[in-house]
Design an enzyme around this catalytic site. Structure first.
Site, short mmCIF file in Angstrom:
data_model
loop_
_atom_site.label_atom_id
_atom_site.label_comp_id
_atom_site.label_asym_id
_atom_site.label_seq_id
_atom_site.Cartn_x
_atom_site.Cartn_y
_atom_site.Cartn_z
N GLY A 320 9.46 33.67 71.55
CA GLY A 320 8.73 34.30 70.46
C GLY A 320 9.68 34.92 69.46
N GLY A 322 9.90 38.18 66.35
CA GLY A 322 9.21 39.33 65.78
C GLY A 322 10.01 39.92 64.65
N GLY A 323 9.72 41.16 64.36
CA GLY A 323 10.32 41.82 63.21
C GLY A 323 11.83 41.93 63.27
CG PHE A 324 13.34 44.63 65.23
CD1 PHE A 324 13.52 45.26 64.01
CD2 PHE A 324 12.44 45.17 66.14
CE1 PHE A 324 12.82 46.40 63.70
CE2 PHE A 324 11.74 46.31 65.83
CZ PHE A 324 11.92 46.93 64.60
N GLY A 325 13.96 40.00 65.33
CA GLY A 325 14.74 38.84 65.73
C GLY A 325 13.97 37.92 66.63
CB VAL A 327 12.18 37.12 72.36
CG1 VAL A 327 12.27 37.37 73.85
CG2 VAL A 327 12.04 38.44 71.61
CE LYS A 341 13.10 41.88 70.76
NZ LYS A 341 12.17 42.98 70.58
CG ASP A 439 7.08 48.32 66.41
OD1 ASP A 439 6.01 48.28 65.78
OD2 ASP A 439 7.83 47.33 66.51
N1 LIG Z 1 10.89 40.97 77.93
C1 LIG Z 1 10.07 39.98 77.54
N2 LIG Z 1 9.54 39.15 78.47
C2 LIG Z 1 8.72 38.15 78.09
N3 LIG Z 1 8.36 37.90 76.82
C3 LIG Z 1 8.86 38.68 75.85
C4 LIG Z 1 9.72 39.76 76.16
N4 LIG Z 1 10.05 40.39 75.00
C5 LIG Z 1 9.40 39.73 74.03
N5 LIG Z 1 8.68 38.70 74.53
C6 LIG Z 1 7.83 37.77 73.76
O1 LIG Z 1 8.46 37.52 72.53
C7 LIG Z 1 7.61 37.87 71.44
C8 LIG Z 1 8.41 38.45 70.32
O2 LIG Z 1 8.91 39.72 70.67
P1 LIG Z 1 9.49 40.72 69.62
O3 LIG Z 1 10.69 40.09 68.97
O4 LIG Z 1 9.68 42.02 70.30
O5 LIG Z 1 8.43 40.82 68.49
P2 LIG Z 1 7.02 41.55 68.50
O6 LIG Z 1 7.09 42.61 69.54
O7 LIG Z 1 6.89 42.06 67.12
O8 LIG Z 1 6.03 40.47 68.83
C9 LIG Z 1 6.60 38.84 72.02
O9 LIG Z 1 5.39 38.79 71.36
C10 LIG Z 1 6.48 38.38 73.47
O10 LIG Z 1 5.49 37.40 73.58
MG LIG Z 2 8.40 43.43 70.82
#
Ligand SMILES: Nc1ncnc2c1ncn2[C@@H]1O[C@H](COP(=O)(O)OP(=O)(O)O)[C@@H](O)[C@H]1O
Ligand SMILES: [Mg+2]
Ligand SMILES: *[C@@H]1O[C@H](CO)[C@@H](O)[C@H](O)[C@H]1NC(C)=O
Ligand SMILES: *[C@@H]1O[C@H](CO)[C@@H](O)[C@H](O)[C@H]1NC(C)=O
Ligand SMILES: *[C@@H]1O[C@H](CO)[C@@H](O)[C@H](O)[C@H]1NC(C)=O
Ligand SMILES: *[C@@H]1O[C@H](CO)[C@@H](O)[C@H](O)[C@H]1NC(C)=O
Ligand SMILES: *[C@@H]1O[C@H](CO)[C@@H](O)[C@H](O)[C@H]1NC(C)=O
Length: 603
Positions: A320, A322-325, A327, A341, A439
């Site tokens: 996935g 999100g705002g910071f990068g 994952v 991340k 957040d």
């Molecule tokens: N520790 C984690 N384990 C499993 N999935 C994760 C984890 N961290 C993030 N993700 C997945 O990656 C996506 C993107 O995360 P993130 O970059 O934090 O953006 P956001 O929180 O804005 O969605 C999340 O929506 C989640 O589905």
């Molecule tokens: Mg997140």
């Protein structure tokens, strides 16, 4: 000049005395509550903080008040082993909205004066030993949504005025000794046999039992005299029920003690591990500019393996962004799995400051928080290593359609609310320095295999975003969660987190994103939308229609907590600890075993 000074001193003194005399007296509602308590037998001493010396009863066990005028709105004392009767003084609490005294040992009648509490929305008196009938004018309580009188010793006819309660959504008169014909009009026509189980002398369309007719007319037969015979077997069934509850609760308590013991063992072990917690700093020779920091000392892999894995992450591993990068999923040689991340942007500033602050985040360890395991700086990127949560985010669960079998049921949602509150309360109240999350949103609530929630990304926003650029960097999805004062001033506080948590509760209940078009179209956000519906008493329109097993009682409590958390005035919001306490007290209490024994988490 002297005159003015004297006058001033005089006015100060008089206002001080005035204030102190005011603050000495317990409010009218407080006195009424003391009268009510005087007819109770509080064998467990849970009402010891109901003190006549207080100024207001609003902090007393089981009492909530209206935030503005401090009038009592709710009495919530279920499962407290209270004996005695319900005092007629209850009629003086004219702003009462919720009366929950179920699962106690109250006897006597339901006082007629209760019909004076015209704002009542919910009456829970099930599982007591109440006798007599239902007050005939109960139909005057025009806001009544929930009336549960099941499992008492009530008798007589069912007053037809109940039919006038147009807002009534839940009615349960089961296992009493009511008799006669169930009036078939108004809201009374909308309830089926489930609301009347175990009243053998009731008849009418709702229970599929025609009333005996004499001379061709339908007869209404309130058997006043013959009822006594029906009472003794009821008592014995109550006795058996009591015994059953007793046995079950002993079992539950034993289990709890065992669990607590286990937990203590675990914690002390963790603490021993934490002592060793030296953030192992490993400069890797062959990668002169790569730097790896691991926290807790529990990322048990050689640095070279970690760095090698990190460098080989690619498109296929993305879970996935999100705002910071972005994952990624990182699988080690022994199949241990982590989430990585990759930070796209970061605040200007020295790496040392950044790393020191990360160490604080890395030192935090709580069952409802996502562990930060490590940090790696490669020449081209900064990487954070987290525990991997296999079931993904709550956001996916609530809003990714087409997976009907993954729909969360009500008790799973409650558990998620509770666990998230625990994680956040830990950040606010048990961490040193305390941590404001900044957040909170459903995509930052990650779920493990048991659907236990883990809050992620706490404190990250502060680390990565410039203070003065705050609003512009808010990603679209985050928008609906932010407290009005945070949007305005850009200053995040614990109370702005509490607001976001309130929005999260609403998202759990409604199944809708806070930015759902349904709200935006009406010029409202989710909070305004909910308040509008609640004002109109349309409780059932708030609920996620896909979640069929919602129960009205906890729904009402959750909505009340959400309303308080999202109060526009931050001083009126509870702290995270208070919110957690409210959730635990009202949702879980007092049968945590029931709560955790749900057999499936899906609808
Ligand atoms: N520790 C984690 N384990 C499993 N999935 C994760 C984890 N961290 C993030 N993700 C997945 O990656 C996506 C993107 O995360 P993130 O970059 O934090 O953006 P956001 O929180 O804005 O969605 C999340 O929506 C989640 O589905
Ligand atoms: Mg997140
Ligand atoms: C109060 O309850 C206790 C235990 O339930 C009982 O022993 C006692 O007699 C009760 N007192 C009154 C005044 O009812
Ligand atoms: C009913 O409520 C009014 C205030 O709304 C109060 O003055 C009155 O005493 C109450 N009556 C009873 C019987 O409690
Ligand atoms: C209930 O309403 C009826 C008619 O509106 C009225 O006559 C009666 O006095 C009311 N009862 C109470 C207790 O307010
Ligand atoms: C209640 O009504 C349903 C139909 O509405 C019926 O199937 C069921 O058997 C009834 N239960 C009892 C206990 O009468
Ligand atoms: C009413 O309560 C009884 C047990 O007290 C329960 O079996 C029944 O399902 C309840 N009915 C409704 C409509 O909730």
């Amino acid at each position: 000049m002297k005159m003015v000074l004297l006058l001033w001193i005089f006015s100060v003194i008089s206002s001080v005395t005035l204030l102190s005399t005011c603050s000495l007296a317990l409010s009218e509602d407080g006195l009424t509550l003391l009268e009510i308590m005087s007819t109770w037998n509080d064998s467990r001493n849970i009402l010891t903080n109901w003190q006549a010396t207080d100024e207001s009863p609003c902090k007393w066990t089981g009492i909530s008040c209206h935030p503005q005028d401090q009038r009592v709105t709710s009495i919530n004392l279920p499962y407290m082993e209270l004996g005695g009767i319900i005092s007629p003084s209850i009629g003086k609490l004219s702003r009462l909205q919720r009366l929950a005294l179920h699962q106690n040992s109250l006897h006597g009648i339901i006082p007629y004066e209760i019909t004076n509490c015209t704002e009542l929305r919910a009456i829970y008196l099930m599982a007591n030993y109440l006798q007599g009938g239902i007050p005939a004018d109960i139909g005057n309580l025009s806001h009544l949504t929930i009336l549960d009188l099941s499992s008492n010793l009530l008798k007589g006819a069912i007053p037809s005025s109940i039919g006038r309660l147009t807002r009534l959504r839940h009615l349960n008169l089961s296992t009493n000794s009511f008799s006669g014909e169930i009036p078939d009009f108004g809201s009374l026509s909308t309830f089926g046999n489930n609301s009347f189980i175990g009243n053998s002398d009731l008849c009418g369309r709702q229970v599929h039992k025609p009333c005996r007719t004499s001379l061709g007319f339908p007869a209404v037969l309130p058997h006043a005299a013959s009822d006594e015979a029906a009472v003794p077997p009821k008592r014995s069934s109550h006795y058996i029920k009591g015994l059953l509850i007793g046995v079950m609760s002993t079992m539950a308590i034993t289990l709890l003690v065992l669990l607590i013991f286990l937990w203590i063992c675990l914690v002390s072990k963790k603490e021993r591990a934490a002592k060793k917690y030296t953030e192992v700093k490993k400069q890797v020779d062959q990668e002169a500019s790569a730097k790896l920091i691991t926290f807790h000392g529990d990322l048990p892999y050689p640095s070279c393996e970690i760095i090698e894995k990190l460098e080989s992450l690619d498109e296929e591993d993305i879970v996935g962004s999100g705002g910071f990068g972005t994952v990624y999923r990182m699988v080690m040689n022994d199949c241990g799995t982590f989430a990585v991340k990759r930070i796209d942007r970061s605040r200007e500033g020295s790496d040392q400051v950044f790393e020191r602050e990360l160490e604080i985040l890395g030192s935090i360890n709580h069952i409802n928080l996502v562990n930060l395991r490590g940090y790696c700086r490669l020449p081209m990127s900064k990487l954070l290593i987290y525990d991997y949560l296999a079931m993904g985010s709550l956001d996916d669960f609530l809003h990714e359609h087409g997976q009907e079998e993954r729909l969360l049921n009500w008790s799973a949602r409650l558990r998620i609310a509770l666990g998230s509150a625990r994680g956040l309360a830990y950040l606010h109240h048990d961490c040193c320095p305390k941590i404001v999350h900044r957040d909170i949103k459903s995509s930052n609530i990650l779920l493990d295999e048991n659907l236990e929630p883990h809050v992620s990304d706490f404190g990250l926003a502060k680390l990565l975003v410039d203070e003065d650029a705050h609003v512009t960097t808010v990603v679209a999805g985050t928008f609906g969660y932010l407290a009005p004062e945070y949007l305005q001033s850009g200053i995040a506080t614990e109370k702005s987190d509490v607001y976001s948590f309130g929005v999260l509760l609403l998202e759990l209940v409604t199944g809708k994103r806070p930015t759902d078009p349904a709200f935006v179209k009406r010029g409202l956000n989710v909070v305004g939308w909910m308040n509008t519906l609640l004002r109109e008493n349309r409780l059932e329109d708030v609920v996620d229609t896909r979640c069929k097993d919602t129960d009205m009682e906890t729904l009402e409590v959750i909505l009340e907590i959400a309303t308080r958390c999202t109060d526009a005035n931050l001083d009126d919001r509870p702290t995270m600890n208070q919110a957690l306490q409210l959730l635990e007290q009202e949702v879980m209490s007092p049968c945590p075993s029931d709560f955790y024994e749900s057999h499936s988490d899906y609808c």
